[in-house]
Write a protein that holds these residues in place. Structure first.
Motif, PDB file in Angstrom:
ATOM      1  N   ARG A  80       0.836  -1.206   0.000  1.00 12.11           N
ATOM      2  CA  ARG A  80       0.000   0.000   0.000  1.00 12.11           C
ATOM      3  C   ARG A  80       0.869   1.254   0.000  1.00 12.11           C
ATOM      4  O   ARG A  80       0.582   2.220  -0.716  1.00 12.11           O
ATOM      5  CB  ARG A  80      -0.934   0.006   1.202  1.00 12.11           C
ATOM      6  CG  ARG A  80      -2.023  -1.022   1.110  1.00 12.11           C
ATOM      7  CD  ARG A  80      -2.887  -1.044   2.338  1.00 12.11           C
ATOM      8  NE  ARG A  80      -3.891  -2.095   2.225  1.00 12.11           N
ATOM      9  CZ  ARG A  80      -4.829  -2.313   3.111  1.00 12.11           C
ATOM     10  NH1 ARG A  80      -4.917  -1.562   4.197  1.00 12.11           N
ATOM     11  NH2 ARG A  80      -5.694  -3.292   2.928  1.00 12.11           N
ATOM     12  N   ASN A  81       1.944   1.234   0.793  1.00 10.95           N
ATOM     13  CA  ASN A  81       2.853   2.381   0.831  1.00 10.95           C
ATOM     14  C   ASN A  81       3.522   2.577  -0.519  1.00 10.95           C
ATOM     15  O   ASN A  81       3.690   3.716  -0.980  1.00 10.95           O
ATOM     16  CB  ASN A  81       3.897   2.200   1.930  1.00 10.95           C
ATOM     17  CG  ASN A  81       3.313   2.307   3.322  1.00 10.95           C
ATOM     18  OD1 ASN A  81       2.224   2.833   3.527  1.00 10.95           O
ATOM     19  ND2 ASN A  81       4.034   1.783   4.292  1.00 10.95           N
ATOM     20  N   ALA A  82       3.920   1.486  -1.161  1.00 11.49           N
ATOM     21  CA  ALA A  82       4.540   1.573  -2.489  1.00 11.49           C
ATOM     22  C   ALA A  82       3.557   2.143  -3.506  1.00 11.49           C
ATOM     23  O   ALA A  82       3.923   2.983  -4.338  1.00 11.49           O
ATOM     24  CB  ALA A  82       5.037   0.203  -2.929  1.00 11.49           C
ATOM     25  N   LEU A  83       2.304   1.694  -3.440  1.00 13.70           N
ATOM     26  CA  LEU A  83       1.273   2.200  -4.350  1.00 13.70           C
ATOM     27  C   LEU A  83       1.050   3.694  -4.135  1.00 13.70           C
ATOM     28  O   LEU A  83       0.949   4.469  -5.093  1.00 13.70           O
ATOM     29  CB  LEU A  83      -0.023   1.415  -4.148  1.00 13.70           C
ATOM     30  CG  LEU A  83      -1.150   1.655  -5.130  1.00 13.70           C
ATOM     31  CD1 LEU A  83      -0.734   1.295  -6.549  1.00 13.70           C
ATOM     32  CD2 LEU A  83      -2.368   0.826  -4.727  1.00 13.70           C
ATOM     33  N   ALA A  84       1.011   4.111  -2.876  1.00 12.10           N
ATOM     34  CA  ALA A  84       0.844   5.535  -2.567  1.00 12.10           C
ATOM     35  C   ALA A  84       2.036   6.339  -3.076  1.00 12.10           C
ATOM     36  O   ALA A  84       1.867   7.440  -3.612  1.00 12.10           O
ATOM     37  CB  ALA A  84       0.664   5.735  -1.062  1.00 12.10           C
ATOM     38  N   GLY A  85       3.235   5.795  -2.938  1.00 10.46           N
ATOM     39  CA  GLY A  85       4.429   6.468  -3.447  1.00 10.46           C
ATOM     40  C   GLY A  85       4.397   6.610  -4.961  1.00 10.46           C
ATOM     41  O   GLY A  85       4.764   7.661  -5.499  1.00 10.46           O
ATOM     42  N   GLN A  86       3.949   5.562  -5.643  1.00 10.83           N
ATOM     43  CA  GLN A  86       3.829   5.623  -7.109  1.00 10.83           C
ATOM     44  C   GLN A  86       2.824   6.687  -7.521  1.00 10.83           C
ATOM     45  O   GLN A  86       3.049   7.429  -8.484  1.00 10.83           O
ATOM     46  CB  GLN A  86       3.406   4.267  -7.666  1.00 10.83           C
ATOM     47  CG  GLN A  86       4.471   3.210  -7.578  1.00 10.83           C
ATOM     48  CD  GLN A  86       3.926   1.836  -7.967  1.00 10.83           C
ATOM     49  OE1 GLN A  86       2.746   1.682  -8.283  1.00 10.83           O
ATOM     50  NE2 GLN A  86       4.788   0.838  -7.921  1.00 10.83           N
ATOM     51  N   ALA A  87       1.718   6.755  -6.799  1.00 10.80           N
ATOM     52  CA  ALA A  87       0.694   7.756  -7.117  1.00 10.80           C
ATOM     53  C   ALA A  87       1.254   9.163  -6.930  1.00 10.80           C
ATOM     54  O   ALA A  87       1.023  10.051  -7.761  1.00 10.80           O
ATOM     55  CB  ALA A  87      -0.538   7.552  -6.243  1.00 10.80           C
ATOM     56  N   GLU A  88       2.010   9.374  -5.863  1.00  7.97           N
ATOM     57  CA  GLU A  88       2.606  10.687  -5.616  1.00  7.97           C
ATOM     58  C   GLU A  88       3.598  11.047  -6.717  1.00  7.97           C
ATOM     59  O   GLU A  88       3.618  12.181  -7.206  1.00  7.97           O
ATOM     60  CB  GLU A  88       3.300  10.704  -4.253  1.00  7.97           C
ATOM     61  CG  GLU A  88       3.775  12.066  -3.831  1.00  7.97           C
ATOM     62  CD  GLU A  88       2.659  13.059  -3.574  1.00  7.97           C
ATOM     63  OE1 GLU A  88       2.882  14.264  -3.831  1.00  7.97           O
ATOM     64  OE2 GLU A  88       1.570  12.669  -3.132  1.00  7.97           O
ATOM     65  N   GLU A  89       4.401  10.067  -7.153  1.00  7.10           N
ATOM     66  CA  GLU A  89       5.344  10.312  -8.252  1.00  7.10           C
ATOM     67  C   GLU A  89       4.602  10.667  -9.539  1.00  7.10           C
ATOM     68  O   GLU A  89       5.018  11.564 -10.278  1.00  7.10           O
ATOM     69  CB  GLU A  89       6.214   9.079  -8.482  1.00  7.10           C
ATOM     70  CG  GLU A  89       7.254   8.859  -7.402  1.00  7.10           C
ATOM     71  CD  GLU A  89       8.015   7.549  -7.580  1.00  7.10           C
ATOM     72  OE1 GLU A  89       7.963   6.961  -8.679  1.00  7.10           O
ATOM     73  OE2 GLU A  89       8.671   7.131  -6.615  1.00  7.10           O
ATOM     74  N   GLN A  90       3.505   9.970  -9.803  1.00  6.94           N
ATOM     75  CA  GLN A  90       2.722  10.259 -11.007  1.00  6.94           C
ATOM     76  C   GLN A  90       2.138  11.666 -10.942  1.00  6.94           C
ATOM     77  O   GLN A  90       2.105  12.376 -11.946  1.00  6.94           O
ATOM     78  CB  GLN A  90       1.625   9.221 -11.198  1.00  6.94           C
ATOM     79  CG  GLN A  90       2.156   7.871 -11.600  1.00  6.94           C
ATOM     80  CD  GLN A  90       1.081   6.801 -11.637  1.00  6.94           C
ATOM     81  OE1 GLN A  90      -0.041   7.006 -11.178  1.00  6.94           O
ATOM     82  NE2 GLN A  90       1.437   5.651 -12.166  1.00  6.94           N
ATOM     83  N   LEU A  91       1.683  12.071  -9.764  1.00  9.77           N
ATOM     84  CA  LEU A  91       1.164  13.429  -9.616  1.00  9.77           C
ATOM     85  C   LEU A  91       2.268  14.453  -9.854  1.00  9.77           C
ATOM     86  O   LEU A  91       2.043  15.481 -10.503  1.00  9.77           O
ATOM     87  CB  LEU A  91       0.549  13.618  -8.227  1.00  9.77           C
ATOM     88  CG  LEU A  91      -0.769  12.909  -7.975  1.00  9.77           C
ATOM     89  CD1 LEU A  91      -1.184  13.059  -6.514  1.00  9.77           C
ATOM     90  CD2 LEU A  91      -1.860  13.431  -8.890  1.00  9.77           C
ATOM     91  N   ASP A  92       3.472  14.172  -9.347  1.00  7.42           N
ATOM     92  CA  ASP A  92       4.589  15.087  -9.577  1.00  7.42           C
ATOM     93  C   ASP A  92       4.917  15.199 -11.057  1.00  7.42           C
ATOM     94  O   ASP A  92       5.179  16.284 -11.567  1.00  7.42           O
ATOM     95  CB  ASP A  92       5.828  14.628  -8.808  1.00  7.42           C
ATOM     96  CG  ASP A  92       5.691  14.837  -7.304  1.00  7.42           C
ATOM     97  OD1 ASP A  92       4.831  15.644  -6.887  1.00  7.42           O
ATOM     98  OD2 ASP A  92       6.445  14.192  -6.555  1.00  7.42           O
ATOM     99  N   VAL A  93       4.898  14.082 -11.766  1.00  5.36           N
ATOM    100  CA  VAL A  93       5.175  14.085 -13.198  1.00  5.36           C
ATOM    101  C   VAL A  93       4.100  14.888 -13.933  1.00  5.36           C
ATOM    102  O   VAL A  93       4.407  15.670 -14.834  1.00  5.36           O
ATOM    103  CB  VAL A  93       5.283  12.649 -13.751  1.00  5.36           C
ATOM    104  CG1 VAL A  93       5.262  12.638 -15.272  1.00  5.36           C
ATOM    105  CG2 VAL A  93       6.551  11.983 -13.235  1.00  5.36           C
TER     106      VAL A  93
END
Length: 107
Positions: A80-93
Motif C-alpha cells: 500500500r505504501n509503495a502504491l501511494a508512493g507511485q501515485a505521488e510520483e505520477q502526480l509530480d510528473v
C-alpha cells in the motif's frame, strides 16, 4: 473539461491533471457507460459530481471502485505504501513533467 472537475480538485493542479488523465483513459477505454461519461465530462457536457451520483453512471463507477477496493484489501502495508508512493510520483510528473526532461543539452 467540465468545471466540476476543477471544483473537485480544489487548488491542487496535480489533482486536476490526474482527474483529466483518468477521464482520458476512461474515454479511450472499452467500457460503454464509463467511456460515455468520461467523454461528456471532458467535453464540458456533464458535471462529474452529478454523473457519479446519477443512476446512469453511478452504478458503473461503484462497480469500478468495488473492484479497486477488493484489490487494495489484498495488499499488505508495504504494498500500500509503495502504491501511494507511485501515485505521488505520477502526480509530480503530471505537474512538473518527467525528471529526465531537465537534463542539460551537453549530456
Amino acid at each position: 473539461m467540465h468545471d466540476s472537475v476543477y471544483d473537485l480538485a480544489g487548488d491542487d493542479p496535480r489533482i486536476a491533471k490526474s482527474l483529466r488523465a483518468s477521464l482520458t483513459k476512461l474515454a479511450e477505454g472499452p467500457d460503454g457507460l464509463l467511456k460515455e461519461m468520461a467523454e461528456g465530462v471532458l467535453h464540458g457536457e456533464i458535471d462529474l459530481r452529478q454523473a457519479a451520483l446519477s443512476e446512469a453512471y453511478g452504478n458503473e463507477i461503484g462497480v469500478a471502485l468495488d473492484k479497486f477496493t477488493v484489490y487494495y484489501d489484498t495488499l499488505d502495508q508495504d504494498e500500500r505504501n509503495a502504491l501511494a508512493g507511485q501515485a505521488e510520483e505520477q502526480l509530480d510528473v503530471l505537474l512538473d513533467g518527467p525528471a529526465t526532461l531537465s537534463r542539460s543539452p551537453q549530456e
